[in-house]
Design an enzyme around this catalytic site. Structure first.
Site, PDB file in Angstrom:
ATOM      1  N   ARG A  71       0.843  -1.194   0.000  1.00 39.34           N
ATOM      2  CA  ARG A  71       0.000   0.000   0.000  1.00 39.34           C
ATOM      3  C   ARG A  71       0.873   1.237   0.000  1.00 39.34           C
ATOM      4  NH1 ARG A  71      -1.826   0.645   4.424  1.00 39.34           N
ATOM      5  NH2 ARG A  71      -1.239  -1.273   5.484  1.00 39.34           N
ATOM      6  N   TYR A 197      -1.225  -3.694  -7.113  1.00 40.98           N
ATOM      7  CA  TYR A 197      -1.010  -4.428  -5.858  1.00 40.98           C
ATOM      8  C   TYR A 197      -2.270  -4.458  -4.976  1.00 40.98           C
ATOM      9  CZ  TYR A 197      -0.101  -5.475  -1.089  1.00 40.98           C
ATOM     10  OH  TYR A 197      -0.239  -6.006   0.165  1.00 40.98           O
ATOM     11  N   LYS A 206      -9.588  -2.440   1.919  1.00 41.27           N
ATOM     12  CA  LYS A 206      -9.320  -1.263   2.752  1.00 41.27           C
ATOM     13  C   LYS A 206     -10.109  -0.039   2.279  1.00 41.27           C
ATOM     14  CE  LYS A 206      -6.384  -3.856   4.726  1.00 41.27           C
ATOM     15  NZ  LYS A 206      -5.983  -4.178   6.036  1.00 41.27           N
ATOM     16  N   HIS A 226     -10.500  -2.221  11.749  1.00 43.66           N
ATOM     17  CA  HIS A 226      -9.419  -3.070  11.240  1.00 43.66           C
ATOM     18  C   HIS A 226      -9.178  -4.186  12.261  1.00 43.66           C
ATOM     19  CE1 HIS A 226      -5.030  -3.125   9.539  1.00 43.66           C
ATOM     20  NE2 HIS A 226      -5.782  -4.027   8.961  1.00 43.66           N
ATOM     21  N   SER A 248      -1.293  -3.691  10.137  1.00 41.91           N
ATOM     22  CA  SER A 248      -1.016  -4.674   9.092  1.00 41.91           C
ATOM     23  C   SER A 248       0.271  -5.437   9.404  1.00 41.91           C
ATOM     24  CB  SER A 248      -0.851  -3.969   7.745  1.00 41.91           C
ATOM     25  OG  SER A 248      -2.028  -3.282   7.422  1.00 41.91           O
ATOM     26  N   CYS A 250       0.968  -7.651  11.678  1.00 40.44           N
ATOM     27  CA  CYS A 250       1.318  -7.854  13.094  1.00 40.44           C
ATOM     28  C   CYS A 250       0.688  -9.127  13.635  1.00 40.44           C
ATOM     29  CB  CYS A 250       0.883  -6.662  13.933  1.00 40.44           C
ATOM     30  SG  CYS A 250       1.930  -5.220  13.724  1.00 40.44           S
ATOM     31  N   ASP A 277      -9.342  -9.698   9.294  1.00 44.42           N
ATOM     32  CA  ASP A 277      -8.825  -8.359   8.976  1.00 44.42           C
ATOM     33  C   ASP A 277      -9.811  -7.223   9.235  1.00 44.42           C
ATOM     34  OD1 ASP A 277      -6.686  -6.729   7.990  1.00 44.42           O
ATOM     35  OD2 ASP A 277      -7.689  -6.566   6.052  1.00 44.42           O
ATOM     36  N   ARG A 371       1.935 -12.257  -0.607  1.00 43.61           N
ATOM     37  CA  ARG A 371       0.610 -12.557  -0.053  1.00 43.61           C
ATOM     38  C   ARG A 371      -0.008 -13.807  -0.649  1.00 43.61           C
ATOM     39  NH1 ARG A 371      -1.702  -8.726   3.860  1.00 43.61           N
ATOM     40  NH2 ARG A 371      -0.047  -7.191   4.056  1.00 43.61           N
TER      41      ARG A 371
HETATM   42  O1  SAT Z   1      -2.560  -4.689   1.269  1.00 40.04           O
HETATM   43  S1  SAT Z   1      -3.675  -4.732   2.209  1.00 40.04           S
HETATM   44  O2  SAT Z   1      -4.016  -3.377   2.634  1.00 40.04           O
HETATM   45  O3  SAT Z   1      -4.830  -5.342   1.601  1.00 40.04           O
HETATM   46  C1  SAT Z   1      -3.219  -5.634   3.547  1.00 40.04           C
HETATM   47  C2  SAT Z   1      -2.770  -4.826   4.686  1.00 40.04           C
HETATM   48  O4  SAT Z   1      -1.873  -4.000   4.539  1.00 40.04           O
HETATM   49  O5  SAT Z   1      -3.333  -4.997   5.792  1.00 40.04           O
HETATM   50 MN    MN Z   2      -5.137  -5.334   7.316  1.00 35.94          MN
END
Ligand code: SAT
Ligand code: MN
Length: 588
Positions: A71, A197, A206, A226, A248, A250, A277, A371
């Site tokens: 991101r 991405y 998100k 979140h 994210s 963690c 998530d 991922r």
């Molecule tokens: O790349 S995402 O935002 O979907 C995953 C994350 O950073 O929590």
């Molecule tokens: Mn996340």
């Protein structure tokens, strides 16, 4: 052929197509035939590679551009009319100005390409808690990921109304200088350009389920957070639910699918995953807080996922999964990543697409933010309530981050207001999930810093207001930190399955079944009340983990004062009072 006759939908698609000028428009009906055909097409162009179908049926590999792996928070915008409404933690631009800027980037961007129209639902289709969106994209990878992460197709098109969330994604030239992830909360609109991405382009995640939804929640009296959602079943067969917010990368996915330690398993403890998530939370008819997972799959971090750390996640990726930026093992046409096992492949291709020999290479084969996109229904511990549109009743809300020293293993807030304070001061060391430096401590309130679609101080006020509505039915609020390190930098707490030892205390606290001791920062367990059997942790170590270092906390208080200053007059008085009270307790 269009899947709906809804004029609002059709007019908007016409408008977007006139701007982006695709060669053709294809609606995604969600059928297996269509998905199969798109997979074949993506493989023909090299956009995806089909993996070993015996070992990994219906699994594919994709590599993003090297400059497009996470991101991009500095290129993510909240464009509402008044800058003040976006607040000091969001990038803002005047909507008119931003629309004009984007128009230039989108004009003709889909020439020679196909525009896919994806009707998707966040939540169970047709339920009163679901919200619908349409994503237009020129990427088959996006279509196939959305078909895992959300419910897509005809069933959604059948029920979509005029208030759908509009999402436009164009890969354009994947030009990082012109990459924009933009939200217009007042227009229910998301526009993403020049990226391919995950978090930047799977607009249901998100962008919609957190940034747009948090804005909607504020206005409609619910919350988009979140948070993972999990159910803990005790030996009596009673399942109690909690939702937990961590930044994210963690360990939300690991916590959401944890396997109880053997000592707990023998006694009959079980853990059920509802979500890993995002949680949408509302006050139910019974006055309690209910959480549902609007997603349909997991977009998890691959590195570190293994048979020991998270067997349920690993199992979830064994069919129907898309892997992004991991190692391609050429010997058996499967995938590999750092931390999968101690046997890296010799004949392989790394995440950048270069030949890679895991036996000798000193470079990482998989990107740290590589991922897997896996269907939730693959997960062996998926909750029976996963498809329940109303979700599950929440007993505890848990905040957490990566902190080497300051935060203890666990503490409970003194009240809802104090809990909101605890969430607002969350801080964590940064990870590879976003571009930028890794390992720097930053404030990440409620793990929502990059995801709150409006002014953070208004968001805290909304939390306080929700507490008033919930009254004595409000969940209890806790903070955890699995990441304390010793002087050599090693983690002290074993983490993973052993985190259940802490969750047990948390849930018992919610039902008045466990005691606590008061500290300056909140209530902590008596060390003897955490079950350490077979954990490898002794009582003294646990006492250290629960230690509150006054000097460190006094430093922390200074940092919070500084952080709070950003929010000016909008900062709710309750939070300043909580900070003052903490300061006073620390100096006693
Ligand atoms: O790349 S995402 O935002 O979907 C995953 C994350 O950073 O929590
Ligand atoms: Mn996340």
């Amino acid at each position: 052929m269009a899947l709906t006759t809804n004029k609002a939908v059709l007019n908007w698609i016409d408008e977007m197509a006139a701007m982006t000028q695709p060669d053709q428009i294809v609606w995604i009906d969600g059928s297996d035939t269509q998905i199969e055909q798109l997979r074949a097409q993506a493989c023909a162009t090299g956009e995806m590679e089909k993996l070993n179908q015996q070992l990994l049926p219906d699994c594919y590999l994709h590599r993003t551009a090297v400059n497009d792996v996470a991101r991009v928070e500095d290129r993510t915008f909240i464009c509402c009319k008044k800058q003040e409404d976006a607040g000091p933690t969001n990038n803002w631009m005047d909507p008119e100005e931003m629309y004009a800027k984007l128009k230039k980037l989108y004009t003709g961007a889909m020439k020679g390409r196909t525009m896919y129209v994806i009707p998707y639902s966040m939540g169970v289709v047709g339920s009163p808690f679901a919200k619908y969106g349409i994503e237009l994209t020129d990427s088959i990878y996006v279509v196939l990921n959305m078909a895992i992460m959300t419910r897509v197709g005809q069933a959604v098109a059948d029920v979509i109304g005029d208030d759908f969330v509009k999402g436009l994604h164009a890969k354009a030239d994947i030009d990082p200088e012109n990459r924009y992830i933009v939200h217009f909360p007042e227009d229910n609109t998301i526009m993403s350009v020049n990226s391919g991405y995950g978090g930047n382009v799977l607009l249901g995640k998100k962008c919609f389920a957190l940034r747009i939804a948090s804005y909607l929640g504020k206005h409609q009296g619910w919350m988009a957070e979140h948070m993972l959602i999990l159910g803990v079943e005790n030996p009596q067969g009673e399942v109690r639910y909690l939702a937990a917010a961590f930044p994210s990368a963690c360990g939300k996915t690991n916590l959401a699918m944890l396997i109880p330690p053997e000592h707990y398993r023998k006694k009959g403890w079980k853990v059920w995953c509802v979500g890993d998530d995002i949680a949408w939370l509302r006050v139910g008819p019974d006055g309690r807080l209910w959480a549902m997972n609007p997603e349909y799959g997991f977009f998890g971090v691959a590195p570190g996922t293994n048979e020991k750390s998270n067997p349920n996640a690993l199992h979830s990726t064994r069919k129907g999964t898309i892997f992004t930026n991991v190692v391609h093992n050429l010997d058996d046409n499967t995938v590999w990543w750092e931390g999968l096992d101690k046997n890296p492949p010799e004949h392989a291709v790394d995440w950048k697409g270069n030949p890679w020999n895991g036996k000798v290479s000193t470079e990482k084969g998989a990107h740290p933010n590589s991922r897997f996109t896996a269907p939730a229904k693959n997960c062996p511990c998926i909750s029976a309530e996963f498809e329940n549109p109303a979700g599950v009743p929440i007993s505890a809300l848990v905040f957490g981050g990566r902190r080497a020293k300051t935060a203890p293993l666990v503490y409970q807030s003194r009240s809802w207001e104090h809990g909101v304070f605890v969430g607002s001061i969350m801080a964590s060391e940064t990870t590879a999930a976003a571009t930028g430096a890794v390992g720097v401590v930053r404030r990440d309130p409620m793990a929502m810093l990059p995801f709150c679609g409006y002014h953070m101080a208004d968001y805290w006020q909304h939390w306080l207001d929700m507490g008033k509505t919930l009254g004595d039915k409000a969940p209890k609020i806790f903070n955890v930190n699995w990441f304390r390190t010793d002087d050599e930098g090693h983690f002290i707490w074993p983490g993973f399955g052993d985190n259940l030892r802490v969750l047990e205390w948390i849930l018992k606290r919610c039902f008045q079944e466990a005691d606590a001791v008061e500290t300056a920062i909140g209530y902590e367990p008596k060390a003897e009340d955490i079950d350490l059997e077979d954990s490898g942790v002794d009582l003294d170590t646990l006492k250290d983990l629960l230690g509150v270092d006054t000097a460190l906390w006094q430093e922390e208080v200074k940092g919070i004062h500084e952080f709070y200053q950003k929010f000016g007059d909008k900062l709710p008085g309750e939070l300043t009072r909580e900070l003052d009270a903490l300061e006073a307790r620390l100096s006693k």
